[in-house]
Design a protein around this motif. Structure first.
Motif, PDB file in Angstrom:
ATOM      1  N   ASP A  79      -3.832  -0.133  12.743  1.00  0.00           N
ATOM      2  CA  ASP A  79      -4.209  -0.907  13.926  1.00  0.00           C
ATOM      3  C   ASP A  79      -4.890  -2.211  13.545  1.00  0.00           C
ATOM      4  OD1 ASP A  79      -3.259   1.053  15.666  1.00  0.00           O
ATOM      5  OD2 ASP A  79      -5.181   2.102  15.696  1.00  0.00           O
ATOM      6  N   ASP A  80      -5.183  -2.382  12.237  1.00  0.00           N
ATOM      7  CA  ASP A  80      -5.917  -3.551  11.759  1.00  0.00           C
ATOM      8  C   ASP A  80      -5.326  -4.013  10.431  1.00  0.00           C
ATOM      9  OD1 ASP A  80      -7.746  -5.522  11.080  1.00  0.00           O
ATOM     10  OD2 ASP A  80      -9.413  -4.125  10.762  1.00  0.00           O
ATOM     11  N   LEU A  81      -4.236  -4.762  10.490  1.00  0.00           N
ATOM     12  CA  LEU A  81      -3.559  -5.201   9.280  1.00  0.00           C
ATOM     13  C   LEU A  81      -4.441  -6.107   8.427  1.00  0.00           C
ATOM     14  CD1 LEU A  81      -1.076  -5.137   7.524  1.00  0.00           C
ATOM     15  CD2 LEU A  81      -0.018  -6.836   9.035  1.00  0.00           C
ATOM     16  N   GLU A  82      -5.160  -7.024   9.054  1.00  0.00           N
ATOM     17  CA  GLU A  82      -6.078  -7.895   8.301  1.00  0.00           C
ATOM     18  C   GLU A  82      -7.125  -7.059   7.554  1.00  0.00           C
ATOM     19  OE1 GLU A  82      -6.096 -11.118   7.757  1.00  0.00           O
ATOM     20  OE2 GLU A  82      -4.691 -11.908   9.233  1.00  0.00           O
ATOM     21  N   GLY A  83      -7.675  -6.056   8.230  1.00  0.00           N
ATOM     22  CA  GLY A  83      -8.657  -5.176   7.603  1.00  0.00           C
ATOM     23  C   GLY A  83      -8.059  -4.372   6.456  1.00  0.00           C
ATOM     24  N   ALA A  84      -6.819  -3.919   6.609  1.00  0.00           N
ATOM     25  CA  ALA A  84      -6.147  -3.168   5.548  1.00  0.00           C
ATOM     26  C   ALA A  84      -5.917  -4.054   4.323  1.00  0.00           C
ATOM     27  CB  ALA A  84      -4.826  -2.605   6.057  1.00  0.00           C
ATOM     28  N   LEU A  85      -5.566  -5.324   4.549  1.00  0.00           N
ATOM     29  CA  LEU A  85      -5.396  -6.252   3.431  1.00  0.00           C
ATOM     30  C   LEU A  85      -6.724  -6.510   2.733  1.00  0.00           C
ATOM     31  CD1 LEU A  85      -2.874  -8.781   5.019  1.00  0.00           C
ATOM     32  CD2 LEU A  85      -2.411  -7.086   3.225  1.00  0.00           C
ATOM     33  N   GLU A  86      -7.784  -6.649   3.509  1.00  0.00           N
ATOM     34  CA  GLU A  86      -9.105  -6.851   2.910  1.00  0.00           C
ATOM     35  C   GLU A  86      -9.520  -5.641   2.075  1.00  0.00           C
ATOM     36  OE1 GLU A  86     -12.239  -8.639   1.471  1.00  0.00           O
ATOM     37  OE2 GLU A  86     -10.698  -9.638   2.666  1.00  0.00           O
ATOM     38  N   ARG A  87      -9.252  -4.460   2.585  1.00  0.00           N
ATOM     39  CA  ARG A  87      -9.567  -3.230   1.835  1.00  0.00           C
ATOM     40  C   ARG A  87      -8.795  -3.205   0.522  1.00  0.00           C
ATOM     41  NH1 ARG A  87      -9.117   2.558   4.544  1.00  0.00           N
ATOM     42  NH2 ARG A  87     -11.379   2.572   4.492  1.00  0.00           N
ATOM     43  N   ALA A  88      -7.525  -3.598   0.546  1.00  0.00           N
ATOM     44  CA  ALA A  88      -6.726  -3.652  -0.682  1.00  0.00           C
ATOM     45  C   ALA A  88      -7.335  -4.636  -1.678  1.00  0.00           C
ATOM     46  CB  ALA A  88      -5.286  -4.027  -0.352  1.00  0.00           C
ATOM     47  N   ARG A  89      -7.761  -5.793  -1.179  1.00  0.00           N
ATOM     48  CA  ARG A  89      -8.403  -6.782  -2.058  1.00  0.00           C
ATOM     49  C   ARG A  89      -9.674  -6.214  -2.680  1.00  0.00           C
ATOM     50  NH1 ARG A  89      -7.372  -9.965   2.512  1.00  0.00           N
ATOM     51  NH2 ARG A  89      -5.472 -11.192   2.252  1.00  0.00           N
ATOM     52  N   GLU A  90     -10.462  -5.497  -1.896  1.00  0.00           N
ATOM     53  CA  GLU A  90     -11.708  -4.896  -2.397  1.00  0.00           C
ATOM     54  C   GLU A  90     -11.441  -3.890  -3.511  1.00  0.00           C
ATOM     55  OE1 GLU A  90     -13.514  -3.249   1.112  1.00  0.00           O
ATOM     56  OE2 GLU A  90     -14.060  -5.242   1.890  1.00  0.00           O
ATOM     57  N   HIS A  91     -10.253  -3.309  -3.520  1.00  0.00           N
ATOM     58  CA  HIS A  91      -9.865  -2.342  -4.551  1.00  0.00           C
ATOM     59  C   HIS A  91      -9.026  -2.986  -5.652  1.00  0.00           C
ATOM     60  CE1 HIS A  91     -11.440   1.353  -2.737  1.00  0.00           C
ATOM     61  NE2 HIS A  91     -11.184   0.762  -1.579  1.00  0.00           N
ATOM     62  N   ASP A  92      -9.018  -4.332  -5.679  1.00  0.00           N
ATOM     63  CA  ASP A  92      -8.280  -5.096  -6.693  1.00  0.00           C
ATOM     64  C   ASP A  92      -6.803  -4.718  -6.767  1.00  0.00           C
ATOM     65  OD1 ASP A  92     -10.494  -6.646  -7.511  1.00  0.00           O
ATOM     66  OD2 ASP A  92     -11.208  -4.970  -8.750  1.00  0.00           O
ATOM     67  N   VAL A  93      -6.211  -4.433  -5.619  1.00  0.00           N
ATOM     68  CA  VAL A  93      -4.796  -4.113  -5.531  1.00  0.00           C
ATOM     69  C   VAL A  93      -4.023  -5.420  -5.313  1.00  0.00           C
ATOM     70  CG1 VAL A  93      -3.068  -2.920  -4.121  1.00  0.00           C
ATOM     71  CG2 VAL A  93      -5.206  -1.779  -4.709  1.00  0.00           C
ATOM     72  N   THR A  94      -2.945  -5.591  -6.052  1.00  0.00           N
ATOM     73  CA  THR A  94      -2.126  -6.790  -5.952  1.00  0.00           C
ATOM     74  C   THR A  94      -1.332  -6.771  -4.652  1.00  0.00           C
ATOM     75  OG1 THR A  94      -1.917  -6.824  -8.359  1.00  0.00           O
ATOM     76  CG2 THR A  94      -0.339  -8.161  -7.102  1.00  0.00           C
TER      77      THR A  94
END
Length: 127
Positions: A79-94
């Motif tokens: 429901d929150d694509l921007e938030g999911a991308l931020e979470r991925a960045r926080e986990h150093d996921v490419t």
């Protein structure tokens, strides 16, 4: 998040859709031509099979040349694509997509690189 669909690359989406409909008693939920692809979604319980047939050169055509027909990606709905991308960045996921982009069926999508997800291309999709 929850499972949304399995993206399957194929040379003939309509024939594969007919096979899956007959074999697994599934129904076509949506079909369109988008971004150089014929895309067919078949309803399968709480998710979908997304059949991807290239109509021109591009990512799916190259995938088929190298891998043949098969699962191209798995998609998770959020429901929150921007938030999911931020979470991925926080986990150093490419990320393949740093920002959401238009996807099939009018959804916003972004892809996570398989090098950081156990070899699986993950699509994040917001309906």
């Amino acid at each position: 998040m929850h499972f949304d669909h399995a993206g399957i690359a194929t040379d003939d989406a309509r024939s594969l859709a007919t096979l899956y409909a007959d074999l697994f008693d599934l129904e076509v939920a949506h079909e369109e031509e988008f971004d150089g692809l014929r895309v067919v979604f078949l309803e399968c319980g709480s998710g979908y099979f997304e059949l991807l047939e290239p109509l021109e050169e591009g990512t799916i055509a190259r995938y088929l040349e190298k891998q043949g027909t098969g699962i191209h990606h798995l998609a998770l709905a959020t429901d929150d694509l921007e938030g999911a991308l931020e979470r991925a960045r926080e986990h150093d996921v490419t990320l393949i997509d740093e920002e959401p982009r238009p996807g099939a069926w009018g959804h916003s999508v972004a892809f996570v690189h398989p090098s950081d997800t156990g070899g699986i291309l993950i699509e994040l999709v917001e309906h």
